[in-house]
Motif scaffolding. Structure first.
Motif, PDB file in Angstrom:
ATOM      1  N   ALA A   1       2.972   7.538   0.412  1.00  0.00           N
ATOM      2  CA  ALA A   1       1.533   7.797   0.520  1.00  0.00           C
ATOM      3  C   ALA A   1       0.752   6.486   0.413  1.00  0.00           C
ATOM      4  O   ALA A   1       1.186   5.531  -0.235  1.00  0.00           O
ATOM      5  CB  ALA A   1       1.085   8.762  -0.572  1.00  0.00           C
ATOM      6  N   MET A   2      -0.417   6.450   1.059  1.00  0.00           N
ATOM      7  CA  MET A   2      -1.265   5.260   1.000  1.00  0.00           C
ATOM      8  C   MET A   2      -1.987   5.218  -0.349  1.00  0.00           C
ATOM      9  O   MET A   2      -2.823   6.078  -0.641  1.00  0.00           O
ATOM     10  CB  MET A   2      -2.296   5.278   2.129  1.00  0.00           C
ATOM     11  CG  MET A   2      -1.721   5.075   3.500  1.00  0.00           C
ATOM     12  SD  MET A   2      -3.060   4.947   4.740  1.00  0.00           S
ATOM     13  CE  MET A   2      -2.091   4.723   6.220  1.00  0.00           C
TER      14      MET A   2
ATOM     15  N   ASN B   1       0.792  -1.233   0.000  1.00  0.00           N
ATOM     16  CA  ASN B   1       0.000   0.000   0.000  1.00  0.00           C
ATOM     17  C   ASN B   1       0.823   1.281   0.000  1.00  0.00           C
ATOM     18  O   ASN B   1       0.295   2.352  -0.285  1.00  0.00           O
ATOM     19  CB  ASN B   1      -0.940   0.011   1.210  1.00  0.00           C
ATOM     20  CG  ASN B   1      -2.091   0.982   1.044  1.00  0.00           C
ATOM     21  OD1 ASN B   1      -2.568   1.223  -0.072  1.00  0.00           O
ATOM     22  ND2 ASN B   1      -2.553   1.551   2.138  1.00  0.00           N
ATOM     23  N   ALA B   2       2.112   1.218   0.315  1.00  0.00           N
ATOM     24  CA  ALA B   2       2.927   2.438   0.415  1.00  0.00           C
ATOM     25  C   ALA B   2       3.534   2.784  -0.934  1.00  0.00           C
ATOM     26  O   ALA B   2       4.275   1.990  -1.520  1.00  0.00           O
ATOM     27  CB  ALA B   2       4.022   2.251   1.457  1.00  0.00           C
TER      28      ALA B   2
ATOM     29  N   ALA C   1      -3.813   4.891  -8.618  1.00  0.00           N
ATOM     30  CA  ALA C   1      -3.067   6.146  -8.655  1.00  0.00           C
ATOM     31  C   ALA C   1      -2.796   6.650  -7.240  1.00  0.00           C
ATOM     32  O   ALA C   1      -3.675   6.632  -6.379  1.00  0.00           O
ATOM     33  CB  ALA C   1      -3.834   7.202  -9.450  1.00  0.00           C
ATOM     34  N   CYS C   2      -1.568   7.111  -7.033  1.00  0.00           N
ATOM     35  CA  CYS C   2      -1.162   7.662  -5.746  1.00  0.00           C
ATOM     36  C   CYS C   2      -1.859   9.005  -5.510  1.00  0.00           C
ATOM     37  O   CYS C   2      -1.902   9.855  -6.409  1.00  0.00           O
ATOM     38  CB  CYS C   2       0.354   7.845  -5.723  1.00  0.00           C
ATOM     39  SG  CYS C   2       0.961   8.714  -4.270  1.00  0.00           S
ATOM     40  N   PRO C   3      -2.406   9.244  -4.316  1.00  0.00           N
ATOM     41  CA  PRO C   3      -3.109  10.501  -4.054  1.00  0.00           C
ATOM     42  C   PRO C   3      -2.172  11.702  -3.913  1.00  0.00           C
ATOM     43  O   PRO C   3      -2.630  12.834  -3.914  1.00  0.00           O
ATOM     44  CB  PRO C   3      -3.827  10.223  -2.727  1.00  0.00           C
ATOM     45  CG  PRO C   3      -2.967   9.219  -2.035  1.00  0.00           C
ATOM     46  CD  PRO C   3      -2.432   8.345  -3.136  1.00  0.00           C
TER      47      PRO C   3
ATOM     48  N   GLY D   1      -5.962   6.758  -2.861  1.00  0.00           N
ATOM     49  CA  GLY D   1      -5.981   7.322  -4.205  1.00  0.00           C
ATOM     50  C   GLY D   1      -7.197   6.882  -5.001  1.00  0.00           C
ATOM     51  O   GLY D   1      -8.285   6.709  -4.455  1.00  0.00           O
ATOM     52  N   TRP D   2      -7.017   6.641  -6.287  1.00  0.00           N
ATOM     53  CA  TRP D   2      -8.123   6.291  -7.171  1.00  0.00           C
ATOM     54  C   TRP D   2      -7.620   5.324  -8.239  1.00  0.00           C
ATOM     55  O   TRP D   2      -6.413   5.103  -8.386  1.00  0.00           O
ATOM     56  CB  TRP D   2      -8.712   7.546  -7.819  1.00  0.00           C
ATOM     57  CG  TRP D   2      -7.723   8.328  -8.645  1.00  0.00           C
ATOM     58  CD1 TRP D   2      -7.460   8.209  -9.982  1.00  0.00           C
ATOM     59  CD2 TRP D   2      -6.847   9.353  -8.169  1.00  0.00           C
ATOM     60  NE1 TRP D   2      -6.488   9.079 -10.374  1.00  0.00           N
ATOM     61  CE2 TRP D   2      -6.090   9.809  -9.277  1.00  0.00           C
ATOM     62  CE3 TRP D   2      -6.616   9.945  -6.917  1.00  0.00           C
ATOM     63  CZ2 TRP D   2      -5.121  10.816  -9.181  1.00  0.00           C
ATOM     64  CZ3 TRP D   2      -5.656  10.952  -6.817  1.00  0.00           C
ATOM     65  CH2 TRP D   2      -4.931  11.378  -7.931  1.00  0.00           C
ATOM     66  N   CYS D   3      -8.542   4.748  -8.990  1.00  0.00           N
ATOM     67  CA  CYS D   3      -8.190   3.849 -10.082  1.00  0.00           C
ATOM     68  C   CYS D   3      -8.369   4.559 -11.412  1.00  0.00           C
ATOM     69  O   CYS D   3      -9.267   5.392 -11.573  1.00  0.00           O
ATOM     70  CB  CYS D   3      -9.052   2.585 -10.049  1.00  0.00           C
ATOM     71  SG  CYS D   3      -8.671   1.473  -8.675  1.00  0.00           S
ATOM     72  N   VAL D   4      -7.514   4.220 -12.355  1.00  0.00           N
ATOM     73  CA  VAL D   4      -7.582   4.770 -13.709  1.00  0.00           C
ATOM     74  C   VAL D   4      -7.867   3.615 -14.659  1.00  0.00           C
ATOM     75  O   VAL D   4      -7.048   2.704 -14.806  1.00  0.00           O
ATOM     76  CB  VAL D   4      -6.267   5.476 -14.103  1.00  0.00           C
ATOM     77  CG1 VAL D   4      -6.369   6.015 -15.531  1.00  0.00           C
ATOM     78  CG2 VAL D   4      -5.935   6.596 -13.117  1.00  0.00           C
TER      79      VAL D   4
END
Length: 333
Positions: free
Chosen positions: A54-55, A47-48, A72-74, A59-62
Motif C-alpha cells: 500500500a502507498m 512509499n510501498a 501509518a499504512c492506510p 495514510g496518515w501520521c501519528v
C-alpha cells in the motif's frame, strides 16, 4: 533510471509540507513518502508498505509524545518511524528497518536529495543567499508533466517558444539573445524581448502586467540539470523566479517554482498573488505543449537563439563530466 544520477534535486520547500501530513514524491523511478513532524524534522521513506505494498503517502501520521511522528499504512495501520521500523501487533519490539530511508539534505526551508546516489555535483549556495535577502512570495506551477526530463529541459531553455507557447500571455514580438555565458554545467543567458503595449483591458484582466515593462530584459541563470533562475528588475520590484526540475520516471517529469522579491513600491505587495497566478499559467501552458509532442522526432529545422538548447543537449550527453564547451565561453550576439 541511469541518466543524471549524482545531481542534487530540490524535492520540496518547507512551505509545501503541512505538519504530520504525508506527501508522495517521485524521483528517478522511485516513489517516496515525505512528511514533517510537529518539531519541523522532515523524513522520507520508500512509499510501498513492506506488508502488501500500500502507498504510505495515502495514510496518515501519528504524533508521539516527544513530538516525533510515524507514518501509518492506510491498509492495516502499521506505523513506520523515520528509520523504516515498525511494531508488529504481536510484538512490543521494533523490527529492523524494513523501508529504506531517503537521505535528505535540509538547508533552511530547502529539502534536497541525491536520490540515494553518490553526489557528483555540489548543491549551489545561491538559494540560501536568495532566501536570506528576499521576501518569499510562495510556491507555484507545481505539477507533474508526462514528458521525459530531456524534453522538459529543452523546453525550459528554448528562448524562442515565448512567441508560440506564451504568445497571448506576454505578447512578445521578438526575442533577442544578447549574451550567453557558458561555464560548463552553469550558464547565464541575457535576453531582450520587446512586447506589444498592453491595453487597459489587458491590465484589468491581469494586473501582473504592471510589473512587466515594454521590453522584458531577462537574465536567466542555469544550473544543469536541476534548476533555472530568472533574475528580473524593474521600478516596482526585484524578482527571483526559481524553477526546479525533477525526473520522476523515464517518461514523467515534475516542475515547481519558488518566487522571491524585494519591493521597491507598495504596488509590488498588491500584485504578489497575481505574479504567482501568472507563473502558474506559464507552467500550465508549457505542460500542455510538452504533453502533446513526439519527443523522438528528428530535428530537421534549426532556429536562431537555440544556444540554450545546445547547452542542454551537450550537458545531457556528457553528464556528469563537464564537457569542453562547444559554444564559446562568452558568446555575444
Amino acid at each position: 533510471m541511469n541518466q543524471l544520477q549524482g545531481a542534487p534535486w530540490l524535492v520540496a520547500h518547507r512551505s509545501m509540507l503541512k505538519p504530520n501530513q504525508p506527501m508522495r514524491i517521485s524521483l528517478l523511478g522511485n516513489d517516496y513518502v515525505l512528511w514533517q513532524d510537529s518539531q519541523g524534522a522532515i523524513n522520507a521513506l520508500s512509499n510501498a508498505c513492506p506488508h502488501m505494498g500500500a502507498m504510505l503517502s495515502e495514510g496518515w501520521c501519528v504524533e508521539k509524545p516527544d513530538g516525533n511522528s510515524t507514518v501509518a499504512c492506510p491498509f492495516h495501520a502499521l506505523e513506520f518511524d523515520r528509520a523504516g521500523c515498525t511494531l508488529l501487533p504481536s510484538s512490543n519490539k521494533p523490527t529492523k528497518s524494513l523501508l529504506q530511508p531517503l537521505e535528505l539534505i535540509i538547508q533552511g526551508d530547502f529539502v534536497w536529495t541525491y536520490g540515494g546516489h553518490e553526489p557528483k555535483l555540489s548543491i549551489p549556495g545561491i538559494m540560501n543567499e536568495i532566501a536570506s535577502e528576499y521576501e518569499f512570495i510562495g510556491v507555484t506551477g507545481n505539477r507533474s508533466i508526462p514528458t521525459d526530463i530531456l524534453s522538459l529541459l529543452l523546453n525550459m531553455h528554448d528562448y524562442n517558444h515565448q512567441n508560440g507557447t506564451h504568445r497571448e500571455l506576454f505578447e512578445i514580438e521578438e526575442v533577442q539573445v544578447k549574451q550567453f555565458i557558458d561555464e560548463g554545467l552553469h550558464s547565464h543567458a541575457y535576453l531582450s524581448q520587446p512586447r506589444k503595449q498592453p491595453t487597459l483591458r489587458d491590465i484589468l484582466r491581469n494586473p501582473g502586467q504592471l510589473a512587466m515593462p515594454q521590453v522584458l530584459e531577462a537574465h536567466l541563470e542555469n544550473f544543469f540539470p536541476f534548476m533555472g533562475l530568472l533574475h528580473a528588475e524593474n521600478k516596482l520590484l526585484s524578482l527571483k523566479e526559481c524553477h526546479f526540475y525533477l525526473p520522476e520516471t523515464e517518461h514523467q517529469s515534475r516542475v515547481f517554482v519558488l518566487m522571491y522579491m524585494k519591493a521597491h513600491s507598495p504596488i509590488a505587495h498588491l500584485i504578489k498573488g497575481n505574479l504567482l497566478k501568472l507563473i502558474d499559467i506559464v507552467v500550465e501552458q508549457d505542460a500542455k505543449v510538452l504533453g502533446k509532442i513526439y519527443p523522438d522526432t528528428e530535428q530537421r529545422i534549426k532556429l536562431n537563439n537555440e544556444v540554450g538548447m545546445d547547452w542542454v543537449r551537450r550537458n545531457f550527453a556528457s553528464f556528469p563530466a563537464i564537457a569542453e564547451p562547444n559554444l564559446s565561453r562568452q558568446w555575444v550576439a
